[in-house]
Design a protein around this motif. Structure first.
Motif, PDB file in Angstrom:
ATOM      1  N   ASP A 219     -30.932 -21.969 -23.545  1.00 16.78           N
ATOM      2  CA  ASP A 219     -31.531 -20.823 -22.873  1.00 16.78           C
ATOM      3  C   ASP A 219     -32.342 -20.075 -23.927  1.00 16.78           C
ATOM      4  O   ASP A 219     -31.791 -19.418 -24.806  1.00 16.78           O
ATOM      5  CB  ASP A 219     -30.430 -19.930 -22.290  1.00 16.78           C
ATOM      6  CG  ASP A 219     -30.994 -18.713 -21.560  1.00 16.78           C
ATOM      7  OD1 ASP A 219     -32.217 -18.446 -21.672  1.00 16.78           O
ATOM      8  OD2 ASP A 219     -30.203 -18.013 -20.898  1.00 16.78           O
ATOM      9  N   GLU A 220     -33.641 -20.174 -23.839  1.00 14.63           N
ATOM     10  CA  GLU A 220     -34.510 -19.610 -24.865  1.00 14.63           C
ATOM     11  C   GLU A 220     -34.586 -18.092 -24.800  1.00 14.63           C
ATOM     12  O   GLU A 220     -35.118 -17.451 -25.710  1.00 14.63           O
ATOM     13  CB  GLU A 220     -35.914 -20.225 -24.758  1.00 14.63           C
ATOM     14  CG  GLU A 220     -35.925 -21.733 -25.009  1.00 14.63           C
ATOM     15  CD  GLU A 220     -37.314 -22.334 -24.890  1.00 14.63           C
ATOM     16  OE1 GLU A 220     -38.276 -21.565 -24.667  1.00 14.63           O
ATOM     17  OE2 GLU A 220     -37.432 -23.570 -25.018  1.00 14.63           O
ATOM     18  N   THR A 221     -34.051 -17.495 -23.734  1.00 16.11           N
ATOM     19  CA  THR A 221     -34.088 -16.038 -23.599  1.00 16.11           C
ATOM     20  C   THR A 221     -32.795 -15.382 -24.089  1.00 16.11           C
ATOM     21  O   THR A 221     -32.722 -14.154 -24.187  1.00 16.11           O
ATOM     22  CB  THR A 221     -34.314 -15.634 -22.129  1.00 16.11           C
ATOM     23  OG1 THR A 221     -33.176 -16.006 -21.340  1.00 16.11           O
ATOM     24  CG2 THR A 221     -35.554 -16.316 -21.555  1.00 16.11           C
ATOM     25  N   ALA A 222     -31.772 -16.180 -24.383  1.00 16.64           N
ATOM     26  CA  ALA A 222     -30.467 -15.633 -24.765  1.00 16.64           C
ATOM     27  C   ALA A 222     -30.463 -15.195 -26.222  1.00 16.64           C
ATOM     28  O   ALA A 222     -30.746 -15.992 -27.130  1.00 16.64           O
ATOM     29  CB  ALA A 222     -29.376 -16.663 -24.525  1.00 16.64           C
ATOM     30  N   ASP A 223     -30.118 -13.949 -26.462  1.00 17.59           N
ATOM     31  CA  ASP A 223     -30.110 -13.413 -27.821  1.00 17.59           C
ATOM     32  C   ASP A 223     -29.097 -14.128 -28.708  1.00 17.59           C
ATOM     33  O   ASP A 223     -29.325 -14.284 -29.912  1.00 17.59           O
ATOM     34  CB  ASP A 223     -29.796 -11.916 -27.782  1.00 17.59           C
ATOM     35  CG  ASP A 223     -29.837 -11.285 -29.170  1.00 17.59           C
ATOM     36  OD1 ASP A 223     -30.905 -11.311 -29.797  1.00 17.59           O
ATOM     37  OD2 ASP A 223     -28.785 -10.796 -29.624  1.00 17.59           O
ATOM     38  N   VAL A 224     -27.990 -14.601 -28.122  1.00 19.49           N
ATOM     39  CA  VAL A 224     -26.959 -15.259 -28.935  1.00 19.49           C
ATOM     40  C   VAL A 224     -27.506 -16.500 -29.634  1.00 19.49           C
ATOM     41  O   VAL A 224     -27.023 -16.888 -30.694  1.00 19.49           O
ATOM     42  CB  VAL A 224     -25.725 -15.616 -28.084  1.00 19.49           C
ATOM     43  CG1 VAL A 224     -26.045 -16.727 -27.070  1.00 19.49           C
ATOM     44  CG2 VAL A 224     -24.550 -16.025 -28.953  1.00 19.49           C
ATOM     45  N   ASN A 225     -28.535 -17.100 -29.059  1.00 14.75           N
ATOM     46  CA  ASN A 225     -29.101 -18.303 -29.664  1.00 14.75           C
ATOM     47  C   ASN A 225     -29.999 -18.009 -30.863  1.00 14.75           C
ATOM     48  O   ASN A 225     -30.514 -18.945 -31.488  1.00 14.75           O
ATOM     49  CB  ASN A 225     -29.864 -19.115 -28.615  1.00 14.75           C
ATOM     50  CG  ASN A 225     -28.934 -19.884 -27.706  1.00 14.75           C
ATOM     51  OD1 ASN A 225     -27.782 -20.133 -28.052  1.00 14.75           O
ATOM     52  ND2 ASN A 225     -29.414 -20.266 -26.528  1.00 14.75           N
ATOM     53  N   THR A 226     -30.148 -16.734 -31.194  1.00 15.06           N
ATOM     54  CA  THR A 226     -30.866 -16.393 -32.420  1.00 15.06           C
ATOM     55  C   THR A 226     -29.906 -16.249 -33.597  1.00 15.06           C
ATOM     56  O   THR A 226     -30.345 -16.095 -34.736  1.00 15.06           O
ATOM     57  CB  THR A 226     -31.650 -15.069 -32.262  1.00 15.06           C
ATOM     58  OG1 THR A 226     -30.726 -13.982 -32.088  1.00 15.06           O
ATOM     59  CG2 THR A 226     -32.592 -15.138 -31.067  1.00 15.06           C
ATOM     60  N   TYR A 227     -28.604 -16.297 -33.304  1.00 13.60           N
ATOM     61  CA  TYR A 227     -27.602 -16.158 -34.373  1.00 13.60           C
ATOM     62  C   TYR A 227     -27.557 -17.424 -35.215  1.00 13.60           C
ATOM     63  O   TYR A 227     -27.512 -18.530 -34.689  1.00 13.60           O
ATOM     64  CB  TYR A 227     -26.230 -15.895 -33.767  1.00 13.60           C
ATOM     65  CG  TYR A 227     -25.103 -15.897 -34.775  1.00 13.60           C
ATOM     66  CD1 TYR A 227     -24.953 -14.852 -35.682  1.00 13.60           C
ATOM     67  CD2 TYR A 227     -24.203 -16.968 -34.848  1.00 13.60           C
ATOM     68  CE1 TYR A 227     -23.936 -14.862 -36.633  1.00 13.60           C
ATOM     69  CE2 TYR A 227     -23.178 -16.984 -35.792  1.00 13.60           C
ATOM     70  CZ  TYR A 227     -23.057 -15.923 -36.670  1.00 13.60           C
ATOM     71  OH  TYR A 227     -22.047 -15.950 -37.603  1.00 13.60           O
TER      72      TYR A 227
END
Length: 241
Positions: A219-227
């Motif tokens: 999910d490219e919109t999920a902030d958790v994937n920037t961790y």
């Protein structure tokens, strides 16, 4: 090894490196973007090229999609909720074989704590917010909304060297997924519910759960994937003799 393997030239080394460096533990997937069986088969075929001592290939893989995936999620999430009310149930659900060390020591416990604190901090979960912590932990048992769940087992008769082989298989699988534009999250959390998982997937009594894994499109919109987790400098773990 065939002649073609010996003579093979990696024409685009940057893509190989990119697959390695862009792999991360994805914690939010697009549930409405399906992964085709043909894609899973291809990823597993590539992963089967991983090295294993004396070619033992100790891996066994169970793939969950659709209703069966959802049924396991519901079953394990219910158990996870039950352990919150009655912590003694944890032993009833978990695997006897320990995934983690019996006693943590530095520097490993320090890295583990840092990972937990920074991830929860990134998610806005403060110390003592038990409801939020429980909900985030349960995201593991929902495969972080990935449409494909994988369970990996090994015959108990195999030695610890086979777990090294397994690690190479899992890493190869995750890199193959990246090559096809997908992401993964390897999950030790499923071992806490091994006594539920193993009969559900109809694994043999001779098998041990190694780990689970979520597979899908990030999910490219999920902030958790920037961790991102930090990595130790090469000189901190390397000695030239």
């Amino acid at each position: 090894m065939t002649t073609s393997q010996v003579n093979a030239v990696v024409c685009d080394p940057a893509s190989v490196i990119s697959a390695i460096e862009s792999r991360f533990s994805c914690r939010a997937f697009s549930p409405d973007k399906p992964v085709l069986r043909e894609q899973v088969d291809e990823i597993l075929r590539i992963a089967s090229c991983a090295a294993s001592s004396t070619n033992t290939q100790p891996w066994k893989v169970y793939v969950l999609q659709g209703e069966r995936r959802d049924a396991l999620v519901a079953k394990v999430c219910a158990a996870h909720d039950a352990t919150r009310v009655n912590s003694s149930l944890t032993a009833e659900y978990g695997e006897v074989d320990g995934y983690y060390p019996a006693e943590w020591v530095s520097p490993y416990i320090d890295r583990r704590r840092h990972n937990g604190l920074t991830l929860y901090g990134h998610l806005g979960i403060g110390k003592g917010e038990k409801d939020k912590m429980h909900a985030q932990a349960q995201r593991n048992y929902r495969f972080f909304d990935a449409p494909v769940g994988l369970m990996f087992t090994i015959d108990r008769v195999m030695g610890r060297g086979s777990l090294i082989d397994y690690g190479m298989f899992l890493q190869t699988l995750m890199l193959a997924a990246r090559a096809l534009g997908l992401h993964t999250c390897p999950q030790a959390a499923w071992n806490n519910c091994a006594k539920i998982v193993m009969p559900f997937i109809d694994a043999g009594s001779n098998e041990m759960l190694v780990c689970g894994m979520a597979l899908g499109y990030a999910d490219e919109t999920a902030d958790v994937n920037t961790y991102r987790t930090p990595r130790e400098a090469v000189e901190s773990f390397t000695r030239w003799i």
